[in-house]
Design an enzyme around this catalytic site. Structure first.
Site, PDB file in Angstrom:
ATOM      1  N   TYR A 245       0.648  -1.159   0.098  1.00 26.49           N
ATOM      2  CA  TYR A 245      -0.010  -0.149   0.085  1.00 26.49           C
ATOM      3  C   TYR A 245       0.905   1.265  -0.054  1.00 26.49           C
ATOM      4  CZ  TYR A 245      -0.302  -0.067   5.378  1.00 26.49           C
ATOM      5  OH  TYR A 245      -0.082  -0.161   6.714  1.00 26.49           O
ATOM      6  N   GLU A 246       0.170   2.319  -0.533  1.00 32.69           N
ATOM      7  CA  GLU A 246       0.745   3.698  -0.591  1.00 32.69           C
ATOM      8  C   GLU A 246       1.970   3.523  -1.626  1.00 32.69           C
ATOM      9  OE1 GLU A 246      -1.011   5.255   0.855  1.00 32.69           O
ATOM     10  OE2 GLU A 246      -0.133   7.422   0.547  1.00 32.69           O
TER      11      GLU A 246
END
Lengths: 363, 410
Positions: B386-387
Site C-alpha cells: 500500500y501507498e
C-alpha cells in the site's frame, strides 16, 4: 535537532575536494592503476587542500578542530575521484589521527607538527596482517615488554609507501589488547619486503613489512606507559573507509546513469527498461541509506560516544553497498563493463577491497 | 550542520508512545488478529482521550495547533509515533482515531478553510476516523492517472459516481464514526490525470456506501473496504484544489503527489516499527538462550546467526535514517519526492526480509501462532504494497535520477 545538511564550511570543503577529484584524480585514475604509479604532483596538490591540516588544532601545527563528519564528507568526495589516490593523499592521517586521538600531550606536541606543517610526506600506518582471518582486535603482530623497552615481532601487509616512510605507526597485540607504537624507519629489526600485488587500488604502492625483535622505547607506545583506547581509533578507520566506499559507489552510479540513457536496445535506451531502471533505483537507494548510517556513526564519534557497534555496522553496510553497486554498474554496461576502457571494472575491483582495507584511511 | 540529536520534545513523545505500545497494544495484538473485524474500542477510546489531553490528534494536530516559534518537527514527531505504535501492533495502529491518510490528503491538498472544516471533526467528544480512497477495481499503481470515478458539477454541488476498493479504515470513517473519506475522482475524463481531484465525502452522505469488508493476510485489526458512490452529492467546497482543468499537467496533479510525499515516509516508518518488533524479539529469544551477538568480528569469524542479526540491524537502522531524512525534509519544506520513495522502497523490502528471516531463524517457534513472529511476518507484507508498491516506488526513484517523465519510463 536532526539535520541532514552539511554546514557552510563543510559545503566549501566538499566543493574544493570535488573539484580536485573531478579535475585531477578522475583524470589520472585509469593510467595510474595500469602503471601502478601516481603521476608526479598529484598527491601534493591534494595535500594542499588541507583536509587533515584542518582537523588538527593550532597547538599541534594545524588550523582547526577534528570533525569526523567533515572527514567522512571529504572522504566521500575524494573516493568519488579515485580510491587509490584518495588513500595516498589521506595517508598521513592514518599516522596523525591516532596520535591526536590516543597520544599523550607530549607525543602530540612532538609528533604532529612535523607531519602537519610540512609538504606531504609518507607518514604511514602498519595495520593489516597477511592472514585470511585478520581481525583488528587480535593482532598477530605482538609487542612484549622487555625491561624498559618493547620488543615487536610479526608481519604486516598493505603498508603504503613503506619503502619511503618517514615514520610508521605499528599496531600490535600487547597483553590481549591492540596497541599502537611509533616506529622510525630504517632501523634494525624492520624489513620492508616486496611490493604487494593486489586486485585493485594498483596505483597505491604497498609493501609487506616484517618486525623481528624490533626494540621500541616505552615513550613510543601511543598513549605512553598506559597505552591508548583502540576502539575510537578503529571506529575512525571504519567510518573513513566506509565514507570512501560511498564515494566509489556514487562514482559508479554517476557513470552508469548517462550511459544507460544513451545505450540503446531495440531502438530505446536501456534506462527505459524496468530491469535496468530498477537496478539504478536500488543502487541510488542503497547509497543514500548507508551513507546516513555512516554519518550517524561519525556524528556519534564527534559527540564522544562509544561507537564500537555503530561504526562496525556502518562498515558492514558500506562493504555490501560498495560490492552491490559496483557489481551492478558493470552489469549495466554489459560486456563493455568488463573492458578496462571503462572505469566500472576498476570500481568493482576497488569495491571488493572495502572490508579488507580497513586501516588504510582515518578521519 | 549534520546532526543526529533527538529533540527533547520528540523524546518525550516517544516515551509516552512506548508505554502505550507496550501496555495497550501488545497484550491484545493476538486477540484482534484472531477476531478479524472486531473493533478495538478500548484502544480507540484510550487513544482519543490521550490525544485530547495532549492537545494533539495525530495528523490533524499539525493544523489545529498554530505555528509556534522554533523548528518544525511535526512530520518527524509523527514518524517516531508511527514507528513505535506499529512496533506495538500495526493493525491496531491503523485503528488509531483522529487523523489517518484522509487527513494527510487534506493537509497536503486542502485550503486553510478546508483543513479547519474537515479536520475539526477529530477534536470532538467521540473518536472519529478518516480514510483515503484512490484504488479502483481496474487499477492500483496506475493511479491517479487512470481514475474512472467521476465528479460532475451540478450547481453548487459535485455528483460523484464510481467504485473504490482497498480503502483502509473506510468502515470506521463512514460507518463506525462521523468521519470522512477523501475520494479521488476526475472532473474531466478526457484530461487524464490532469483532471483528477481529491473530494471530501463525509459520513452519512447519501449515495456513499460501504459494500465489502476484505479478509486479509495480516493487519486484521484494521478494516479494508470497498466504497460505492451512486449519485453521491457533496458541496462544491468539498473539492480540494482547482475546479478548472489546466492543460499544464503538473498543476492538476500536484495535490496527489504532495500527499504521497507526506504519506510514503510515514508508511515506511510503520514498516520499520514492525521490522524492529521482529528483530528485537529474535534477539531477546537468543539472549534468553545465552546466545550473545558479538559486534566487530570479520564475517569469517561470525556464526550464521550473528551474521543474520548484524545484517538485519544494518538494514533496519539505515532504513530508519532514510525515513527520518525524508520527514525532516518535509518539515524543512524541501522537495522530498525521491527520498520519500527511497524510504518506501527500502522499508518495504527490509520489513519483509527481516520478518521472513526472523520466522525462519526461530524455527517452530517462529511459525507458531503462540508467538507474534508469524503475525509480524503477515503484517509486514502490506507495507510493500500500500501507498505504492515497491515497484511503483522504484519507478519513481528511477524517473527522478534519470530525469525521465512517466512517458519515457513506465
Amino acid at each position: 535537532m536532526y539535520s541532514f545538511e552539511p554546514d557552510e564550511e563543510q559545503r566549501m570543503l566538499i566543493e574544493a575536494v570535488e573539484r580536485y577529484a573531478t579535475n585531477d584524480l578522475r583524470v589520472a585514475a585509469h593510467d595510474a592503476d595500469e602503471e601502478g604509479e601516481l603521476p608526479a604532483g598529484l598527491i601534493e596538490k591534494g595535500w594542499e587542500l588541507g583536509v587533515l591540516q584542518a582537523s588538527i588544532p593550532e597547538a599541534y601545527g594545524g588550523f582547526g578542530e577534528r570533525s569526523v563528519v567533515s572527514g567522512v564528507l571529504a572522504a566521500e568526495a575524494m573516493g568519488w575521484g579515485d580510491l587509490a589516490s584518495a588513500m595516498a593523499v589521506m595517508l598521513p592521517a592514518t599516522y596523525a589521527i591516532p596520535i591526536l586521538v590516543g597520544g599523550t600531550e607530549e607525543q602530540k606536541t612532538r609528533l604532529l607538527p612535523p607531519v602537519i606543517e610540512a609538504e606531504w610526506k609518507p607518514y604511514v600506518a602498519a595495520f593489516i596482517e597477511p592472514s585470511f582471518d585478520f581481525y583488528p582486535g587480535e593482532m598477530q603482530t605482538k609487542a612484549k615488554k622487555n625491561g624498559d623497552i618493547y620488543l615487536l615481532n610479526g608481519e604486516k601487509a598493505c603498508v603504503p609507501f613503506a619503502d619511503k616512510a618517514e615514520s610508521m605507526l605499528v599496531y600490535a597485540g600487547l597483553d590481549g589488547q591492540t596497541q599502537a607504537f611509533v616506529v622510525p624507519t630504517g632501523v634494525e629489526g624492520l624489513t620492508v619486503g616486496e611490493r604487494e600485488k593486489l586486485m585493485g587500488i594498483g596505483a597505491l604502492p604497498m609493501y609487506r613489512v616484517k618486525f623481528e625483535d624490533l626494540e621500541i622505547p616505552i615513550e613510543s607506545r601511543l598513549g605512553g606507559e598506559d597505552g591508548c583506547d583502540f576502539n575510537p581509533i578503529l571506529a575512525s578507520a571504519q567510518v573513513a573507509i566506509a565514507g570512501l566506499a560511498v564515494g566509489v559507489s556514487k562514482a559508479a552510479l554517476d557513470y552508469v546513469l548517462p550511459y544507460a540513457k544513451e545505450r540503446e536496445v531495440w531502438g530505446v535506451p536501456i534506462a527505459q527498461k524496468q530491469s535496468i531502471a530498477f537496478m539504478l533505483a536500488e543502487m541510488a537507494t542503497e547509497i543514500e541509506a548507508i551513507r546516513l548510517l555512516i554519518w550517524e556513526a561519525a556524528w556519534m564519534l564527534d559527540a564522544g560516544k562509544d561507537v564500537t557497534k555503530e561504526a562496525y555496522l556502518a562498515l558492514t553496510g558500506a562493504s555490501d553497498m560498495a560490492m552491490m553497486v559496483t557489481d551492478q554498474a558493470v552489469q549495466v554496461l554489459g560486456g563493455h563493463g568488463y573492458i578496462r576502457e571503462h572505469p566500472v571494472e576498476l570500481w568493482m575491483r576497488n569495491g571488493r577491497g572495502i572490508p579488507t582495507l580497513t586501516g588504510l584511511a582515518m578521519v | 550542520m549534520i546532526s543526529f540529536e533527538m529533540p527533547e520534545s520528540i523524546r518525550k513523545t516517544t516515551v509516552l508512545m512506548e508505554t502505550i505500545a507496550e501496555n495497550m497494544m501488545r497484550p491484545v495484538a493476538r486477540y484482534f488478529d484472531e477476531h478479524e473485524h472486531e473493533i478495538p474500542w478500548d484502544y480507540i477510546n484510550f487513544m482519543h482521550e490521550a490525544m485530547k489531553q495532549m492537545g494533539v490528534s495525530s495528523i490533524a494536530a499539525k493544523n489545529v495547533k498554530k505555528k509556534k516559534e522554533g523548528p518544525r518537527l511535526g512530520n518527524q514527531r509523527q514518524a517516531f509515533m508511527l514507528e513505535i505504535l506499529s512496533w506495538g501492533d500495526s493493525g491496531l495502529f491503523l485503528c488509531t482515531p483522529g487523523g489517518g491518510l484522509g487527513a494527510a490528503a487534506v493537509q497536503a491538498a486542502g485550503s486553510p478553510e478546508q483543513k479547519e472544516r474537515f479536520l475539526s471533526c477529530h477534536t470532538g467528544e467521540k473518536p472519529t476516523f478518516d480514510a483515503m480512497a484512490l484504488t479502483e477495481p481496474h487499477a492500483g499503481s496506475a493511479m491517479p492517472a487512470e481514475v474512472r470515478t467521476t465528479a460532475v458539477r451540478d450547481g453548487d454541488q459535485w455528483v460523484l459516481n464510481g467504485e473504490k476498493i482497498f480503502v483502509t479504515a473506510g468502515h470506521k470513517a463512514l460507518v463506525d464514526s462521523d468521519g470522512f473519506v477523501v475520494i479521488w475522482a476526475t472532473i474531466d475524463p478526457s484530461a487524464g490525470r490532469a483532471g483528477v481531484r481529491p473530494f471530501v465525502v463525509e459520513a452519512g452522505t447519501p449515495g456513499c456506501s460501504v459494500t465489502k469488508l476484505e479478509h486479509k493476510l495480516g493487519i486484521r485489526a484494521s478494516d479494508t473496504v470497498s466504497i460505492l458512490l451512486q449519485d453521491c452529492r457533496v458541496p462544491f467546497e468539498n473539492l480540494m484544489g482547482s475546479p478548472e482543468v489546466v492543460k499544464d499537467k503538473k498543476k492538476g496533479f500536484k495535490g496527489a503527489m504532495a500527499t504521497f510525499d507526506a504519506t510514503r515516509p510515514l508508511v515506511a516508518a510503520m514498516a520499520v516499527g514492525v521490522a524492529r518488533a521482529a528483530l528485537e524479539s529474535v534477539k531477546q529469544m537468543l539472549e534468553e538462550r545465552g546466545v550473545e551477538v558479538q559486534y566487530g568480528l570479520p564475517r569469517n569469524r561470525l556464526t550464521n546467526i550473528e551474521r543474520e542479526i548484524i545484517d538485519m540491524e544494518t538494514m533496519l537502522r539505515s532504513t530508519w535514517l532514510l525515513v527520518l531524512k525524508s520527514v525532516w525534509m518535509l518539515d524543512e519544506r524541501k522537495p522530498n519526492t525521491i527520498e520519500a520513495s527511497m524510504a518506501k522502497v527500502r522499508a518495504g523490502d527490509v520489513v519483509v526480509k527481516i520478518t521472513q528471516r526472523a520466522t525462519e531463524l526461530m524455527g517452530p517457534v517462529g511459525y507458531s501462532r503462540e508467538h507474534l513472529l508469524e503475525k509480524w511476518f503477515r503484517d509486514a507484507k502490506i507495507n510493500d504494497l500500500y501507498e505504492g508498491t515497491g515497484q511503483i516506488n522504484r519507478l519513481i526513484v528511477a524517473r527522478r535520477i534519470l530525469d525521465y517523465t512517466r512517458h519515457e519510463l513506465s
